[in-house]
Design a protein around this motif. Structure first.
Motif, PDB file in Angstrom:
ATOM      1  N   TRP A   1       1.326  -0.934  -0.157  1.00 12.67           N
ATOM      2  CA  TRP A   1      -0.381   0.114   0.110  1.00 12.67           C
ATOM      3  C   TRP A   1       0.606   1.200  -0.282  1.00 12.67           C
ATOM      4  O   TRP A   1       2.072   1.342   0.497  1.00 12.67           O
ATOM      5  CB  TRP A   1      -1.173  -0.090   0.758  1.00 12.67           C
ATOM      6  N   ARG A   2       0.772   1.981  -0.558  1.00 11.52           N
ATOM      7  CA  ARG A   2       1.344   3.178  -1.086  1.00 11.52           C
ATOM      8  C   ARG A   2       0.447   4.999  -0.086  1.00 11.52           C
ATOM      9  O   ARG A   2      -0.441   4.406  -0.088  1.00 11.52           O
ATOM     10  CB  ARG A   2       1.480   3.976  -1.783  1.00 11.52           C
ATOM     11  N   THR A   3       1.098   5.455   0.414  1.00  8.13           N
ATOM     12  CA  THR A   3       0.649   6.662   1.414  1.00  8.13           C
ATOM     13  C   THR A   3       1.536   7.379   2.112  1.00  8.13           C
ATOM     14  O   THR A   3       2.658   7.465   0.798  1.00  8.13           O
ATOM     15  CB  THR A   3       0.824   6.449   2.680  1.00  8.13           C
ATOM     16  N   THR A   4       1.297   8.698   2.394  1.00  8.46           N
ATOM     17  CA  THR A   4       2.578   9.390   2.577  1.00  8.46           C
ATOM     18  C   THR A   4       2.520  10.183   4.548  1.00  8.46           C
ATOM     19  O   THR A   4       1.044   9.978   4.859  1.00  8.46           O
ATOM     20  CB  THR A   4       1.884  11.132   2.024  1.00  8.46           C
ATOM     21  N   PRO A   5       3.593  10.501   5.022  1.00  8.36           N
ATOM     22  CA  PRO A   5       3.573  11.169   6.068  1.00  8.36           C
ATOM     23  C   PRO A   5       2.687  11.622   6.415  1.00  8.36           C
ATOM     24  O   PRO A   5       1.616  11.719   7.589  1.00  8.36           O
ATOM     25  CB  PRO A   5       4.706  11.645   6.324  1.00  8.36           C
ATOM     26  N   SER A   6       2.052  12.727   5.293  1.00  9.13           N
ATOM     27  CA  SER A   6       0.995  13.393   5.301  1.00  9.13           C
ATOM     28  C   SER A   6      -0.331  12.916   6.050  1.00  9.13           C
ATOM     29  O   SER A   6      -1.579  13.770   6.875  1.00  9.13           O
ATOM     30  CB  SER A   6       0.741  14.334   4.614  1.00  9.13           C
ATOM     31  N   TYR A   7      -0.927  11.777   5.691  1.00 12.12           N
ATOM     32  CA  TYR A   7      -2.153  11.094   5.027  1.00 12.12           C
ATOM     33  C   TYR A   7      -1.883   9.982   6.298  1.00 12.12           C
ATOM     34  O   TYR A   7      -3.301  10.148   7.077  1.00 12.12           O
ATOM     35  CB  TYR A   7      -1.440  10.097   3.968  1.00 12.12           C
ATOM     36  N   ALA A   8      -0.616   9.355   6.672  1.00  7.77           N
ATOM     37  CA  ALA A   8      -0.563   8.320   7.988  1.00  7.77           C
ATOM     38  C   ALA A   8       0.870   8.437   8.267  1.00  7.77           C
ATOM     39  O   ALA A   8       1.595   8.358   8.315  1.00  7.77           O
ATOM     40  CB  ALA A   8      -0.496   7.011   6.941  1.00  7.77           C
ATOM     41  N   ALA A   9       0.536   9.233  10.201  1.00  7.20           N
ATOM     42  CA  ALA A   9       1.526   9.096  10.988  1.00  7.20           C
ATOM     43  C   ALA A   9       2.503   7.758  11.327  1.00  7.20           C
ATOM     44  O   ALA A   9       3.297   8.231  12.149  1.00  7.20           O
ATOM     45  CB  ALA A   9       1.023  10.085  12.076  1.00  7.20           C
ATOM     46  N   TYR A  10       1.382   6.850  11.452  1.00  9.69           N
ATOM     47  CA  TYR A  10       1.648   5.611  11.246  1.00  9.69           C
ATOM     48  C   TYR A  10       1.095   4.409  10.906  1.00  9.69           C
ATOM     49  O   TYR A  10       0.289   4.613  10.011  1.00  9.69           O
ATOM     50  CB  TYR A  10       1.883   5.275  12.470  1.00  9.69           C
ATOM     51  N   VAL A  11       1.858   3.558  10.576  1.00 12.08           N
ATOM     52  CA  VAL A  11       0.989   2.829   9.699  1.00 12.08           C
ATOM     53  C   VAL A  11       1.303   1.138  10.671  1.00 12.08           C
ATOM     54  O   VAL A  11       2.385   0.684  11.100  1.00 12.08           O
ATOM     55  CB  VAL A  11       1.097   2.184   8.403  1.00 12.08           C
ATOM     56  N   ARG A  12       0.379   0.595  11.020  1.00 13.40           N
ATOM     57  CA  ARG A  12       0.590  -1.183  11.901  1.00 13.40           C
ATOM     58  C   ARG A  12      -0.694  -1.897  10.881  1.00 13.40           C
ATOM     59  O   ARG A  12      -1.535  -1.789  10.169  1.00 13.40           O
ATOM     60  CB  ARG A  12      -0.119  -0.459  13.156  1.00 13.40           C
TER      61      ARG A  12
END
Length: 503
Positions: free
Chosen positions: A464-475
Motif C-alpha cells: 500500500w502507498r501513502t504519505t506521512p501527511s496522510y498517515a502518521a503511523y501504519v500498523r
C-alpha cells in the motif's frame, strides 16, 4: 494434640498505608515446654458484605516451631442470579509484619488451595520456605467477593515443634540462552503453574513452550514470587526463562515482566490509594517491565483502573481472541492516535500472551514475537520496550512489515521512517501461515486499506502507498474470515506500528 476454639470477637479496622484492612483478635499457642509436639487452634468468624479487602488473623508463634500449617473452609450459600457469591483468598505474613511492601510476605495462594504449610526446608507452592521464627504471624484472608448473607469461615492453624530443617538456597534460571544473534524470538509472558492457580508444573509448561515453538517464557504467578527457584531445570540452551509476577489487585492486573530473581511486588492497594506508582518503580528497579494485563477483561477486579502513565507495554491480546481483546486493541489504537495528534514521541507498545492455566489452555497462543539482539533477558526486554514486536496466534504465523520511501530508506516495526510530509511511502507486509486471512492497514485515521483474502496456502505479500501527511503511523492486522456482516474477524496476528514523518 491440643484443640481449642478461638472465637474472634474484638475487631479493629485500620489503614495499612493502602486499602483498609481488618485485624481480628489473635490466636495463641503454648510453648513447647508443655510436652506437645503439635498444637492446633481453630478460629471461626463471619465477614459481612462490604468487608475490607484484607482481614488479618494474628497468630502468636512461640519459640521452637518447625512448621506453620493452615487449612481453611468457608460457606458458599446460594445467591440470586447476577449476585457474586462467596470467594475467600488466603496467604500468610511472618513476624516481620504486614506492612505494605515490607519484608513479612511468606506466601499467597488466593483461592487455589484450601491449605498450606511453611518450613525452613520446604513450603507449599506459592509460599516461601524459610525458618519459622518466634513472633506474631498473620494469616491473611482476602474476601474477594462476599454474598449478601455474609461469609462464614473456619481456620485451622497447626504448629509443629522441633528442630528447623536445613534451608535450601534457590537456584534461578540463567539470563541467557543460545540465541541466533539479532533475530526474531517468540515468547509467552503470561503463564500460571501450580505455584499459583495453574494446574501444570513448570516442567510441563516448559515442554509445552518448546512444542509451541517458543524461545522464551516469563513466569507470572498471582501475587507471589515463591516459584522463581523452580524454573532452573526448565531453562536450557533452547528456552530462556524470565522471572516475574502477575500483580493481581482489586482494580486490575499487571505483569511484572523479567524482574530480578526473588523480586516480590505487593498487590494490596486500589487505584484510589495512589500507591501503584511506587510499585511500578519497584518493578523497573528490579530490571523488569510494567505491563497492564487484559485491561478490559470482565472478571471481577480484572478491569484496569490505574491508567497507563506507568506502563512500559500493554497486553492487548490475552488468550483466545474475544470481544474484550477487540476493545483493548481499539483502546490501544486510540492511545496511539492521540499521541500522534499531540506530536508525542513516546508510545506504549502492545503485546499478547496466552494466560494459560491448565489443560486445555494452549501455551503460546497468542505469542509475542520480538526482534532482539540476542536471546538474553536484557535484549528481549529491550525489544519489547521498544515495540520491535508483533503478536501471532501461533508459531505458524510469521510477518515481515516495512515502510520504504523513494530514497530507499526503510523502517521496520517499532521504528520511524524519517520521510518528508508529502514523500511517497510504500508499506509492505509479507505474511506466512495465515490461510484465507485478510490484511488491514490501520493508521491514526483509522483503517485505510483492506486486502482481498490471502491464498489458501497462507502466504502472500500486501502493499500500500501513502504519505506521512496522510498517515502518521501504519500498523498491520491479519484477520480470519467472517461468515457475514461488518464485524471484523478474529485476529491471526497484528504488529506494533511503523511511524512515518520526521517528527
Amino acid at each position: 494434640m491440643c484443640q481449642d476454639d478461638a472465637r474472634l470477637g474484638r475487631r479493629a479496622l485500620f489503614v495499612t498505608g493502602a486499602a483498609a484492612a481488618l485485624t481480628l483478635s489473635g490466636v495463641s499457642f503454648a510453648s513447647a515446654a508443655d510436652g506437645h509436639e503439635q498444637q492446633t487452634r481453630t478460629a471461626r468468624g463471619t465477614l459481612p458484605a462490604g468487608s475490607p479487602d484484607f482481614v488479618y488473623v494474628p497468630v502468636d508463634v512461640p519459640p521452637g516451631v518447625r512448621e506453620f500449617r493452615v487449612s481453611y473452609t468457608y460457606d458458599r450459600p446460594a445467591v440470586p442470579a447476577g449476585t457474586p457469591g462467596n470467594a475467600l483468598d488466603v496467604g500468610v505474613f511472618d513476624e516481620r509484619g504486614t506492612e505494605l511492601g515490607g519484608e513479612g510476605f511468606r506466601g499467597w495462594s488466593g483461592g487455589a488451595r484450601t491449605e498450606f504449610f511453611v518450613r525452613a526446608d520446604e513450603a507449599t507452592p506459592g509460599y516461601v520456605a524459610g525458618p519459622v521464627r518466634e513472633g506474631t504471624w498473620h494469616v491473611a484472608l482476602g474476601p474477594y467477593t462476599v454474598a449478601p448473607q455474609g461469609l462464614a469461615y473456619e481456620l485451622t492453624i497447626t504448629l509443629t515443634f522441633g528442630e528447623q530443617g536445613e534451608a535450601v538456597a534457590p537456584a534461578y534460571p540463567p539470563e541467557r540462552a543460545r540465541g541466533r544473534g539479532r533475530a526474531w524470538y517468540r515468547g509467552d509472558c503470561h503463564l500460571h503453574s501450580w505455584h499459583s492457580d495453574g494446574r501444570r508444573t513448570p516442567a510441563e509448561i516448559g515442554a509445552l513452550a518448546r512444542a509451541a515453538g517458543l524461545d522464551f517464557v516469563n513466569t507470572s504467578e498471582h501475587n507471589t514470587h515463591a516459584g522463581h527457584g523452580a524454573w532452573a531445570e526448565v531453562a536450557g540452551d533452547d528456552l530462556l526463562v524470565l522471572l516475574g509476577e502477575e500483580v493481581t489487585t482489586r482494580n486490575g492486573h499487571v505483569l511484572a515482566l523479567g524482574t530480578d530473581p526473588g523480586t516480590f511486588v505487593d498487590w494490596r492497594y486500589r487505584a484510589r490509594d495512589n500507591r501503584f506508582g511506587r510499585f511500578a518503580r519497584r518493578i523497573r528497579r528490579a530490571g523488569g517491565l510494567v505491563v497492564p494485563a487484559h485491561p478490559h477483561a470482565t472478571c471481577v477486579g480484572c478491569g484496569w483502573r490505574f491508567g497507563f502513565g506507568e506502563a512500559d507495554a500493554v497486553e492487548v491480546w490475552n488468550g483466545p481472541y474475544t470481544p474484550d481483546d477487540e476493545v483493548a486493541l481499539a483502546d490501544w489504537d486510540a492511545m496511539l492516535a492521540a499521541g500522534a495528534r499531540e506530536g508525542r514521541k513516546d508510545w506504549i507498545p502492545a503485546m499478547g500472551n496466552s494466560d494459560a492455566h491448565r489443560d486445555p489452555d494452549p501455551v503460546g497462543s497468542p505469542q509475542t514475537v520480538v526482534l532482539a539482539d540476542d536471546l538474553t533477558r536484557d535484549d528481549i526486554l529491550a525489544g519489547i520496550r521498544a515495540g520491535r514486536s508483533y503478536v501471532a496466534e501461533s508459531s505458524r504465523v510469521s510477518l515481515t512489515f516495512t515502510a520504504t520511501d523513494g530514497r530507499g530508506e526503510r523502517a521496520g516495526i517499532g521504528e520511524r521512517l524519517k520521510a518528508d510530509r508529502e514523500a511517497p511511502v510504500s508499506v509492505r507486509l509479507e505474511v506466512r501461515g495465515a490461510p484465507r486471512c485478510t490484511v488491514r492497514f490501520v493508521t491514526d485515521q483509522g483503517v485505510l486499506f483492506t486486502s482481498a483474502p490471502l491464498p489458501v496456502a497462507g502466504a502472500g505479500v500486501v502493499e500500500w502507498r501513502t504519505t506521512p501527511s496522510y498517515a502518521a503511523y501504519v500498523r498491520a492486522e491479519v484477520r480470519h474470515e467472517v461468515a457475514a456482516g461488518p464485524v471484523p474477524g478474529a485476529l491471526a496476528a497484528f504488529t506494533n506500528p511503523v511511524f512515518l514523518g520526521r517528527n
